[in-house]
Design a protein around this motif. Structure first.
Motif, mmCIF file in Angstrom:
data_model
loop_
_atom_site.group_PDB
_atom_site.id
_atom_site.type_symbol
_atom_site.label_atom_id
_atom_site.label_comp_id
_atom_site.label_asym_id
_atom_site.label_seq_id
_atom_site.Cartn_x
_atom_site.Cartn_y
_atom_site.Cartn_z
ATOM 1 N N ARG A 99 -48.100 -63.731 12.696
ATOM 2 C CA ARG A 99 -47.164 -64.835 12.440
ATOM 3 C C ARG A 99 -47.013 -65.713 13.671
ATOM 4 N NH1 ARG A 99 -43.013 -61.506 11.459
ATOM 5 N NH2 ARG A 99 -43.830 -60.043 9.956
ATOM 6 N N ARG A 100 -46.917 -65.101 14.829
ATOM 7 C CA ARG A 100 -46.789 -65.871 16.073
ATOM 8 C C ARG A 100 -48.040 -66.721 16.309
ATOM 9 N NH1 ARG A 100 -45.295 -62.104 20.649
ATOM 10 N NH2 ARG A 100 -47.314 -61.302 20.055
ATOM 11 N N ASN A 101 -49.210 -66.149 16.051
ATOM 12 C CA ASN A 101 -50.453 -66.902 16.222
ATOM 13 C C ASN A 101 -50.536 -68.069 15.249
ATOM 14 O OD1 ASN A 101 -51.255 -65.194 18.251
ATOM 15 N ND2 ASN A 101 -52.630 -63.995 16.976
ATOM 16 N N VAL A 102 -50.115 -67.850 14.017
ATOM 17 C CA VAL A 102 -50.130 -68.924 13.023
ATOM 18 C C VAL A 102 -49.207 -70.059 13.459
ATOM 19 C CG1 VAL A 102 -49.462 -69.531 10.661
ATOM 20 C CG2 VAL A 102 -50.845 -67.507 11.085
ATOM 21 N N LYS A 103 -48.031 -69.720 13.964
ATOM 22 C CA LYS A 103 -47.098 -70.748 14.447
ATOM 23 C C LYS A 103 -47.724 -71.537 15.600
ATOM 24 C CE LYS A 103 -42.785 -68.431 13.226
ATOM 25 N NZ LYS A 103 -41.592 -67.752 13.758
ATOM 26 N N LEU A 160 -46.257 -43.105 10.064
ATOM 27 C CA LEU A 160 -45.309 -43.762 10.966
ATOM 28 C C LEU A 160 -46.018 -44.633 11.995
ATOM 29 C CD1 LEU A 160 -42.645 -40.970 11.628
ATOM 30 C CD2 LEU A 160 -42.341 -43.098 10.363
ATOM 31 N N LEU A 161 -47.103 -44.112 12.568
ATOM 32 C CA LEU A 161 -47.845 -44.891 13.561
ATOM 33 C C LEU A 161 -48.466 -46.131 12.925
ATOM 34 C CD1 LEU A 161 -49.591 -42.058 15.597
ATOM 35 C CD2 LEU A 161 -47.757 -43.559 16.370
ATOM 36 N N LEU A 162 -49.064 -45.968 11.747
ATOM 37 C CA LEU A 162 -49.690 -47.111 11.091
ATOM 38 C C LEU A 162 -48.647 -48.138 10.658
ATOM 39 C CD1 LEU A 162 -52.502 -45.437 8.972
ATOM 40 C CD2 LEU A 162 -52.745 -46.777 11.044
ATOM 41 N N ASP A 195 -47.673 -50.064 13.589
ATOM 42 C CA ASP A 195 -48.815 -50.877 13.988
ATOM 43 C C ASP A 195 -48.975 -52.073 13.056
ATOM 44 O OD1 ASP A 195 -51.065 -51.420 15.619
ATOM 45 O OD2 ASP A 195 -52.369 -50.625 14.048
ATOM 46 N N VAL A 196 -48.776 -51.857 11.763
ATOM 47 C CA VAL A 196 -48.872 -52.947 10.798
ATOM 48 C C VAL A 196 -47.767 -53.965 11.043
ATOM 49 C CG1 VAL A 196 -48.609 -53.521 8.351
ATOM 50 C CG2 VAL A 196 -50.090 -51.643 9.033
ATOM 51 N N LYS A 197 -46.561 -53.499 11.314
ATOM 52 C CA LYS A 197 -45.456 -54.419 11.608
ATOM 53 C C LYS A 197 -45.756 -55.234 12.856
ATOM 54 C CE LYS A 197 -41.585 -51.897 9.576
ATOM 55 N NZ LYS A 197 -40.323 -51.193 9.860
ATOM 56 N N GLN A 198 -46.275 -54.580 13.881
ATOM 57 C CA GLN A 198 -46.592 -55.281 15.122
ATOM 58 C C GLN A 198 -47.726 -56.287 14.887
ATOM 59 O OE1 GLN A 198 -47.846 -52.720 18.276
ATOM 60 N NE2 GLN A 198 -47.709 -54.307 19.839
#
Length: 76
Positions: free
Chosen positions: A32-36, A18-20, A23-26
């Protein structure tokens, strides 16, 4: 005892998953935000470069060859 160890192991592995997963989703969201953001920077730089290129019209080179250096046609 074996059943308790199994239950503790399953709960521990479940908690880690659950934690991973969150964390992976975040991390994917941040990626994605950095790529944009990088794409926006590149587009801005490209637009800026094209505007700069439009403003600086290249001057045509003038032919400054002296008349004596112009090759003469052969008279055969």
């Amino acid at each position: 005892m074996a059943l308790t160890n199994f239950i503790v192991t399953v709960v521990g592995v479940g908690a880690v998953v659950l934690l991973l997963r969150s964390d992976v989703k975040q991390s994917a969201s941040i990626f994605r935000r950095n790529v944009k953001q990088i794409r926006n920077w590149l587009e801005e730089e490209s637009a800026s470069a094209s505007k700069t290129a439009e403003k600086s019209i290249p001057k045509e080179l003038e032919s400054k060859v002296p008349p004596k250096d112009v090759p003469k046609e052969d008279k055969h």
